[in-house]
Scaffold this active site. Sequence first.
Site, short mmCIF file in Angstrom:
data_model
loop_
_atom_site.label_atom_id
_atom_site.label_comp_id
_atom_site.label_asym_id
_atom_site.label_seq_id
_atom_site.Cartn_x
_atom_site.Cartn_y
_atom_site.Cartn_z
N CYS A 143 0.77 -1.06 0.22
CA CYS A 143 -0.22 0.06 0.24
C CYS A 143 0.65 1.53 -0.14
CB CYS A 143 -0.76 0.21 1.29
SG CYS A 143 -1.70 1.86 0.74
N CYS A 173 -6.63 -3.24 7.48
CA CYS A 173 -7.98 -1.37 7.19
C CYS A 173 -9.38 -2.52 6.24
CB CYS A 173 -7.39 -0.26 6.90
SG CYS A 173 -6.47 -0.32 5.20
#
Length: 344
Positions: free
Chosen positions: A93, A190
């Site tokens: 990410c 997340c």
Amino acid sequence: MSIVVGMSGGVDSAVSALLLKELGEHVIGVTLHFSQHSACCDIGSTRRAKAQCEYLGIAWHNVDVKDRFDCQVVQPFWQAVAGGATPNPCVFCNEHVKWQGLLDVADELHADLVASGHYAGIVHSEDGDQICRGMDQAKDQSYFLYRLSAEQRRRVLFPLAGRVKSDVMALASRWFSSDLLASRESQDLCFVEGLVSEEIRRRLPCMPGDMVLTDGTVIGTHQGLASYTVGQRSGLGISAATRLYVVEKRQATNQLVVGQRSACMRDAFEAVDLKWQHIPTGKLLHFSADVVVRYRSKPVKGCIDRVSGDKVSIHLADSLFAVTPGQAVVFYDGRCIVGGGTIV
């Protein structure tokens, strides 16, 4: 100088923006939306980020990167899990979505640099730019940034590099009201709501198979290899005279190998998909480094040998518990990152 700051709505990014503004920089707040399930960019966090920017008197931009996040992080994560690995999505990410997303916005706004609330540092030199450990060893997040490219590292700032969390909290309390600081720590996955184990069973086919000891003795049945990770002790669904841990996941035979803790200790392994920040001249094939195999784990001295262009073998001075395929291994020279890769 114009600087884009990634604003999550949390304390660390708010204080980073504050520090840069206090230095007289032109600060622009940017909040990236990664996933509709993400706890780090939910409605509350987004509203807080916007309110923080309004309080600081800086511009704020809300940017949707959900498609990029799904393509570059979420889908590869589930593919890796299905293949038997325990991947670390945060490192990808940072490389593909977070930093590149902020840099893309910076380019659109003609900003010079990008900053974040990471507890990490950067050293610029003629030999290259290296991510380094932050001062707060308990919060150091450099491990997650080993994949940043040379261009990303060239334009990065870490305002919290020389600060510890307690100082940051004190600054935040002095400058911001409590309603602008209410936030929880970010979570590892997340993009998953609820328990990861339940999401795995929902997304992936679970084929039960034999649970075996290291000598091959069958002692039970596992509920699908994807539901387990190396070093796991709880949730095995068996009783034994001694504590048993997951030692290996054998995809070819659909066997889950368990054994005593000693069987999970490793002093040698390999890594692929390498990213380098700086290798001293003359040490391209062999060098020594401090080796870190998971976030916040203690560095261990090791020797790294180049097996091929995109594979290295690592030999450690001391054995480590549960060196897990799919996780990141990062090599440090003192405080600074040399490079890293994915454990196989």
